[in-house]
Design an enzyme around this catalytic site. Structure first.
Site, short mmCIF file in Angstrom:
data_model
loop_
_atom_site.label_atom_id
_atom_site.label_comp_id
_atom_site.label_asym_id
_atom_site.label_seq_id
_atom_site.Cartn_x
_atom_site.Cartn_y
_atom_site.Cartn_z
CB ILE A 20 -1.00 0.07 1.19
CG1 ILE A 20 -0.32 -0.28 2.51
CG2 ILE A 20 -2.19 -0.82 0.93
CD1 ILE A 20 -1.24 -0.15 3.71
N GLY A 21 2.11 1.16 0.26
CA GLY A 21 2.92 2.38 0.30
C GLY A 21 4.38 2.04 0.36
N GLY A 23 8.21 3.95 1.56
CA GLY A 23 9.03 5.07 2.01
C GLY A 23 10.45 4.83 1.55
CD GLU A 24 15.28 8.41 2.22
OE1 GLU A 24 14.58 9.21 2.89
OE2 GLU A 24 16.52 8.50 2.12
CE LYS A 46 7.24 3.07 8.17
NZ LYS A 46 6.96 4.34 8.87
CG ASP A 139 8.15 14.84 9.71
OD1 ASP A 139 7.84 15.80 8.98
OD2 ASP A 139 8.56 13.75 9.26
NE ARG A 143 5.86 15.12 4.93
CZ ARG A 143 5.89 16.42 5.20
NH1 ARG A 143 5.03 17.23 4.61
NH2 ARG A 143 6.79 16.93 6.04
CG ASN A 144 4.44 12.54 8.41
OD1 ASN A 144 4.55 11.66 7.56
ND2 ASN A 144 5.40 13.41 8.66
CG ASP A 157 5.98 9.11 9.24
OD1 ASP A 157 7.14 8.76 9.49
OD2 ASP A 157 5.45 8.97 8.12
P1 ATP Z 1 8.84 8.25 4.64
O1 ATP Z 1 10.10 7.77 4.01
O2 ATP Z 1 8.12 9.32 3.86
O3 ATP Z 1 8.95 8.58 6.11
P2 ATP Z 1 7.73 5.86 5.55
O4 ATP Z 1 8.69 4.78 5.24
O5 ATP Z 1 7.71 6.41 6.94
O6 ATP Z 1 7.84 7.04 4.52
P3 ATP Z 1 4.98 5.90 5.74
O7 ATP Z 1 4.88 7.34 5.37
O8 ATP Z 1 4.78 5.52 7.15
O9 ATP Z 1 6.33 5.30 5.22
O10 ATP Z 1 3.96 5.06 4.89
C1 ATP Z 1 3.90 5.17 3.49
C2 ATP Z 1 2.44 5.10 3.05
O11 ATP Z 1 1.86 3.86 3.46
C3 ATP Z 1 1.56 6.17 3.70
O12 ATP Z 1 1.57 7.36 2.96
C4 ATP Z 1 0.19 5.50 3.69
O13 ATP Z 1 -0.43 5.66 2.44
C5 ATP Z 1 0.53 4.04 3.90
N1 ATP Z 1 0.41 3.66 5.32
C6 ATP Z 1 1.34 3.76 6.28
N2 ATP Z 1 0.90 3.32 7.47
C7 ATP Z 1 -0.37 2.91 7.26
C8 ATP Z 1 -1.40 2.37 8.11
N3 ATP Z 1 -1.20 2.16 9.42
N4 ATP Z 1 -2.58 2.07 7.54
C9 ATP Z 1 -2.79 2.30 6.23
N5 ATP Z 1 -1.89 2.81 5.39
C10 ATP Z 1 -0.69 3.14 5.89
#
Ligand code: ATP
Length: 284
Positions: A20-21, A23-24, A46, A139, A143-144, A157
């Site tokens: 679903i998503g 990050g870095e 995650k 932060d 977006r967070n 976040d």
């Molecule tokens: P960044 O590098 O920007 O910090 P990240 O690795 O921390 O990214 P997140 O921003 O936590 O990743 O998550 C990326 C995406 O995944 C979010 O924008 C959201 O769409 C989805 N996501 C994260 N956590 C959840 C959750 N608990 N439930 C549903 N979707 C989520």
């Protein structure tokens, strides 16, 4: 620290579903947590990307340890972690509508003023809890914030979140590192002084994001322009159709003197009052 604040989850209890998503350093999957004799719960998983360094792994798990200390309706809840086998994972409650910024863009102009203020109240309430726990988020941005199926907004976040030490008078001074300029109070990007009052500044920006359905604060200005203009006392304009008192609240959050900004308790109280008495908003 992770052991103390986050429960270790048996990998065999996790069913991985779609991505679903990303990050870095981590990918986010939907999944189900299937504990024996309990109904399965939808979760977000995650997963630390392969090739991450030991430092990435440590930061990743520190975020879980921070999250594990919180228990509030408006803070995304940690279910647990997988650390004893690879890959390392953080398991949190599943937030059906994803990041608030994306959700607002996808639903532009579909919410009533009250619905928007209810979102803001949720975030303010989560931040009030964080402040009470003596943490600074550093932060806070749309977006967070994540949104669940009932439109409840929860702060997420915690990668930059820090506990305030007793000896430091409510201030966290960083050594360096990246700062989200558009969301950050001037004293924080100039002197690296992060406090609950700098989180309040960021909340003002989030309130502006909510009222504009996630426009980019300060549009196409670059970060230097933003810093110059904000230092010269320029502030974001009132969004179209934004009640005057709501923009006034933003302006209070953006007072140059941080001691003049409202507290998160004040903010929750104001939003509550407007939600209960919507006629207070009819002034434009
Ligand atoms: P960044 O590098 O920007 O910090 P990240 O690795 O921390 O990214 P997140 O921003 O936590 O990743 O998550 C990326 C995406 O995944 C979010 O924008 C959201 O769409 C989805 N996501 C994260 N956590 C959840 C959750 N608990 N439930 C549903 N979707 C989520």
């Amino acid at each position: 620290a992770v052991r103390k604040f986050a429960k270790e989850i048996d990998r065999r209890e996790i069913k991985l579903e779609g991505l679903i998503g990303e990050g870095e350093f981590a990918k986010v999957h939907k999944g189900m947590l299937c504990r024996p004799n309990e109904p399965p719960v939808p979760v977000a998983l995650k997963v630390l990307k392969p090739g991450s360094t030991a430092k990435n792994r440590e930061d990743f798990l520190t975020e879980a340890a921070v999250m594990g200390q919180f228990k509030d309706l408006n803070i995304v809840a940690l279910e647990g972690v997988v650390t004893i086998s690879h890959p390392v994972m953080i398991i949190t409650e599943f937030m059906h509508n994803g990041a608030l910024s994306d959700y607002l863009v996808q639903n532009k102009n579909r919410f009533s003023e009250i619905e928007l203020l209810v979102m803001a109240r949720g975030i303010a309430s989560g931040m009030k809890y964080l402040a009470k726990m003596r943490f600074v988020h550093r932060d806070l941005a749309a977006r967070n914030v994540l949104v669940n199926e009932n439109l409840v907004c929860k702060v997420a976040d915690f990668g930059l979140t820090r506990e305030l030490e007793e000896s430091c008078q409510g201030e966290y001074v960083t050594q360096g590192g990246k700062i989200p300029i558009r969301w950050t109070a001037p004293e924080a990007y100039k002197h690296r002084r992060f406090t609950t009052a700098s989180d309040v500044w960021s909340f003002g920006i989030v309130l502006w994001e909510i009222m504009t359905y996630a426009d980019r604060p300060y549009g196409d200005w670059d970060n230097y322009m933003v810093m110059d203009q904000v230092t010269a006392n320029y502030r974001l304009f009132a969004p179209t159709n934004c009640p005057k008192i709501v923009h006034q609240l933003m302006m209070e959050c953006w007072k140059a003197d941080r001691s003049q900004r409202p507290s998160f308790s004040d903010i929750v109280e104001m939003l509550e009052r407007w939600i209960r008495n919507p006629y207070l908003l009819k002034d434009y």
